[in-house]
Design a protein around this motif. Structure first.
Motif, PDB file in Angstrom:
ATOM      1  N   ILE A   1       0.840  -1.205   0.000  1.00  0.00           N
ATOM      2  CA  ILE A   1       0.000   0.000   0.000  1.00  0.00           C
ATOM      3  C   ILE A   1       0.872   1.251   0.000  1.00  0.00           C
ATOM      4  O   ILE A   1       0.603   2.224  -0.715  1.00  0.00           O
ATOM      5  N   PHE A   2       1.942   1.221   0.802  1.00  0.00           N
ATOM      6  CA  PHE A   2       2.854   2.367   0.852  1.00  0.00           C
ATOM      7  C   PHE A   2       3.541   2.592  -0.499  1.00  0.00           C
ATOM      8  O   PHE A   2       3.597   3.722  -0.996  1.00  0.00           O
ATOM      9  N   LEU A   3       4.041   1.517  -1.097  1.00  0.00           N
ATOM     10  CA  LEU A   3       4.759   1.654  -2.356  1.00  0.00           C
ATOM     11  C   LEU A   3       3.824   2.039  -3.509  1.00  0.00           C
ATOM     12  O   LEU A   3       4.254   2.686  -4.470  1.00  0.00           O
ATOM     13  N   ALA A   4       2.562   1.644  -3.396  1.00  0.00           N
ATOM     14  CA  ALA A   4       1.583   1.972  -4.453  1.00  0.00           C
ATOM     15  C   ALA A   4       0.643   3.085  -4.006  1.00  0.00           C
ATOM     16  O   ALA A   4      -0.490   3.173  -4.496  1.00  0.00           O
ATOM     17  N   ARG A   5       1.092   3.942  -3.103  1.00  0.00           N
ATOM     18  CA  ARG A   5       0.223   4.992  -2.561  1.00  0.00           C
ATOM     19  C   ARG A   5      -0.236   5.971  -3.631  1.00  0.00           C
ATOM     20  O   ARG A   5      -1.324   6.551  -3.530  1.00  0.00           O
ATOM     21  N   GLY A   6       0.584   6.156  -4.671  1.00  0.00           N
ATOM     22  CA  GLY A   6       0.158   7.018  -5.780  1.00  0.00           C
ATOM     23  C   GLY A   6      -1.089   6.468  -6.463  1.00  0.00           C
ATOM     24  O   GLY A   6      -2.023   7.211  -6.797  1.00  0.00           O
TER      25      GLY A   6
ATOM     26  N   LEU B   1       5.544  10.409 -11.003  1.00  0.00           N
ATOM     27  CA  LEU B   1       6.626   9.527 -10.553  1.00  0.00           C
ATOM     28  C   LEU B   1       6.113   8.490  -9.558  1.00  0.00           C
ATOM     29  O   LEU B   1       6.555   7.336  -9.561  1.00  0.00           O
ATOM     30  N   ALA B   2       5.173   8.894  -8.707  1.00  0.00           N
ATOM     31  CA  ALA B   2       4.593   7.953  -7.749  1.00  0.00           C
ATOM     32  C   ALA B   2       3.813   6.854  -8.465  1.00  0.00           C
ATOM     33  O   ALA B   2       3.868   5.682  -8.067  1.00  0.00           O
ATOM     34  N   LEU B   3       3.102   7.224  -9.522  1.00  0.00           N
ATOM     35  CA  LEU B   3       2.385   6.217 -10.307  1.00  0.00           C
ATOM     36  C   LEU B   3       3.358   5.250 -10.978  1.00  0.00           C
ATOM     37  O   LEU B   3       3.148   4.029 -10.984  1.00  0.00           O
ATOM     38  N   ALA B   4       4.436   5.800 -11.538  1.00  0.00           N
ATOM     39  CA  ALA B   4       5.412   4.954 -12.238  1.00  0.00           C
ATOM     40  C   ALA B   4       6.111   3.999 -11.272  1.00  0.00           C
ATOM     41  O   ALA B   4       6.270   2.801 -11.564  1.00  0.00           O
ATOM     42  N   SER B   5       6.504   4.515 -10.110  1.00  0.00           N
ATOM     43  CA  SER B   5       7.210   3.663  -9.146  1.00  0.00           C
ATOM     44  C   SER B   5       6.272   2.670  -8.474  1.00  0.00           C
ATOM     45  O   SER B   5       6.728   1.642  -7.944  1.00  0.00           O
ATOM     46  N   GLY B   6       4.969   2.951  -8.478  1.00  0.00           N
ATOM     47  CA  GLY B   6       4.010   2.061  -7.832  1.00  0.00           C
ATOM     48  C   GLY B   6       3.553   0.906  -8.690  1.00  0.00           C
ATOM     49  O   GLY B   6       2.849   0.006  -8.194  1.00  0.00           O
ATOM     50  N   VAL B   7       3.929   0.906  -9.970  1.00  0.00           N
ATOM     51  CA  VAL B   7       3.518  -0.189 -10.857  1.00  0.00           C
ATOM     52  C   VAL B   7       4.046  -1.528 -10.337  1.00  0.00           C
ATOM     53  O   VAL B   7       3.341  -2.550 -10.363  1.00  0.00           O
ATOM     54  N   GLY B   8       5.288  -1.521  -9.855  1.00  0.00           N
ATOM     55  CA  GLY B   8       5.877  -2.754  -9.341  1.00  0.00           C
ATOM     56  C   GLY B   8       5.104  -3.304  -8.160  1.00  0.00           C
ATOM     57  O   GLY B   8       4.910  -4.527  -8.035  1.00  0.00           O
ATOM     58  N   ALA B   9       4.620  -2.434  -7.269  1.00  0.00           N
ATOM     59  CA  ALA B   9       3.851  -2.884  -6.110  1.00  0.00           C
ATOM     60  C   ALA B   9       2.517  -3.480  -6.538  1.00  0.00           C
ATOM     61  O   ALA B   9       2.052  -4.461  -5.958  1.00  0.00           O
ATOM     62  N   VAL B  10       1.898  -2.895  -7.573  1.00  0.00           N
ATOM     63  CA  VAL B  10       0.640  -3.439  -8.097  1.00  0.00           C
ATOM     64  C   VAL B  10       0.876  -4.841  -8.672  1.00  0.00           C
ATOM     65  O   VAL B  10       0.068  -5.758  -8.478  1.00  0.00           O
TER      66      VAL B  10
ATOM     67  N   ILE C   1      14.426   1.003  -2.915  1.00  0.00           N
ATOM     68  CA  ILE C   1      15.541   1.865  -3.323  1.00  0.00           C
ATOM     69  C   ILE C   1      15.038   2.991  -4.222  1.00  0.00           C
ATOM     70  O   ILE C   1      15.419   4.162  -4.064  1.00  0.00           O
ATOM     71  N   VAL C   2      14.165   2.653  -5.165  1.00  0.00           N
ATOM     72  CA  VAL C   2      13.594   3.674  -6.057  1.00  0.00           C
ATOM     73  C   VAL C   2      12.812   4.704  -5.254  1.00  0.00           C
ATOM     74  O   VAL C   2      12.921   5.913  -5.485  1.00  0.00           O
ATOM     75  N   ASP C   3      12.027   4.227  -4.274  1.00  0.00           N
ATOM     76  CA  ASP C   3      11.240   5.148  -3.446  1.00  0.00           C
ATOM     77  C   ASP C   3      12.144   6.050  -2.621  1.00  0.00           C
ATOM     78  O   ASP C   3      11.846   7.242  -2.431  1.00  0.00           O
ATOM     79  N   ALA C   4      13.251   5.503  -2.117  1.00  0.00           N
ATOM     80  CA  ALA C   4      14.197   6.323  -1.356  1.00  0.00           C
ATOM     81  C   ALA C   4      14.845   7.379  -2.248  1.00  0.00           C
ATOM     82  O   ALA C   4      15.053   8.527  -1.816  1.00  0.00           O
ATOM     83  N   LEU C   5      15.138   7.020  -3.490  1.00  0.00           N
ATOM     84  CA  LEU C   5      15.713   8.000  -4.424  1.00  0.00           C
ATOM     85  C   LEU C   5      14.715   9.103  -4.749  1.00  0.00           C
ATOM     86  O   LEU C   5      15.086  10.290  -4.849  1.00  0.00           O
ATOM     87  N   LEU C   6      13.447   8.737  -4.910  1.00  0.00           N
ATOM     88  CA  LEU C   6      12.416   9.746  -5.174  1.00  0.00           C
ATOM     89  C   LEU C   6      12.236  10.669  -3.973  1.00  0.00           C
ATOM     90  O   LEU C   6      12.011  11.879  -4.135  1.00  0.00           O
ATOM     91  N   LEU C   7      12.340  10.094  -2.767  1.00  0.00           N
ATOM     92  CA  LEU C   7      12.255  10.923  -1.564  1.00  0.00           C
ATOM     93  C   LEU C   7      13.421  11.899  -1.514  1.00  0.00           C
ATOM     94  O   LEU C   7      13.237  13.081  -1.167  1.00  0.00           O
ATOM     95  N   SER C   8      14.596  11.445  -1.853  1.00  0.00           N
ATOM     96  CA  SER C   8      15.769  12.338  -1.890  1.00  0.00           C
ATOM     97  C   SER C   8      15.578  13.443  -2.915  1.00  0.00           C
ATOM     98  O   SER C   8      15.934  14.603  -2.665  1.00  0.00           O
ATOM     99  N   GLN C   9      14.989  13.095  -4.056  1.00  0.00           N
ATOM    100  CA  GLN C   9      14.736  14.091  -5.102  1.00  0.00           C
ATOM    101  C   GLN C   9      13.760  15.159  -4.616  1.00  0.00           C
ATOM    102  O   GLN C   9      13.939  16.361  -4.885  1.00  0.00           O
TER     103      GLN C   9
END
Length: 218
Positions: free
Chosen positions: A26-31, A61-70, A103-111
């Protein structure tokens, strides 16, 4: 002896997905969760999205990174149904996919932190905290490790059943004395029952026991 892990099993003897795994997804696919929730807002669908993602680029970006969680959620559903079998090898790789997504989510948070000039926000702190705890859980949880291997063990169990059937046919084909035949059949039956109750037993161990029983009773 510790029997607490018996709560991990469902009524079919399979390991149930941990609750924290669902929370991670849910967290990773929050977008995607925000996007689906916005579809229920008939008056202002973009208002809810802007509440969580003021910048449109962050939402995309949240939608793109959340595809993997879906996709992982779909694999969990497939594991619960134990079909289709073609998805089993991909399911066994979920652990590495989760590491990649974290890792991708952490990079997006840094961005986002760089974009806001490292100004403290509660949302940033909560995201960082959840990423940290998710990484610890993914690294340390024994139940999660066993769950990722459970579907693999089921396939091995089916292979063991096939090998046991073949070994039993070979044993029945041997010419035994009546008493010896009865003892051999009882010994083989014990091995079969043991295999049914111990799915983690490797194919080689069970096959070796069957072979030894045949040699002893020749």
């Amino acid at each position: 002896m510790n029997f607490s892990n018996i709560t991990w099993l469902d009524d079919k003897g399979h390991i149930k997905p941990p609750i924290f795994l669902y929370l991670m997804l849910i967290f990773l696919a929050r977008g995607w969760c925000v996007f689906i929730a916005s579809l229920t807002q008939f008056n202002d669908r973009t208002g809810l999205v802007r509440l969580f993602y003021p910048e449109k680029s962050d939402f995309l970006l949240a939608l793109a990174s959340g595809v993997g969680a879906v996709i992982i959620y779909g694999l969990v559903i497939a594991e619960r149904k134990r079909s289709p079998q073609v998805l089993r090898p991909l399911f066994n790789q979920i652990k590495y996919i989760l590491w990649l997504l974290l890792i991708v989510d952490a990079l997006l948070l840094s961005q986002r932190l760089v974009h806001d000039h490292f100004v403290f926000k509660v949302s940033f702190a909560l995201d960082a905290l959840f990423i940290f705890w998710s990484a610890i859980y993914l690294l340390k949880s024994k139940r999660l490790q066993h769950y990722f291997k459970d579907w693999q063990n089921e396939a091995d169990y089916m292979a063991v059943e096939a090998e046991l059937a073949m070994a039993k046919e070979q044993q029945d084909a041997q010419l035994y004395e009546p008493d010896e035949q009865s003892q051999a059949a009882q010994h083989t039956q014990k091995i079969v029952e043991s295999a049914k109750h111990n799915r983690g037993v490797s194919n080689k161990v069970i096959a070796t026991e069957i072979t030894d029983s045949i040699k002893v009773n020749k």
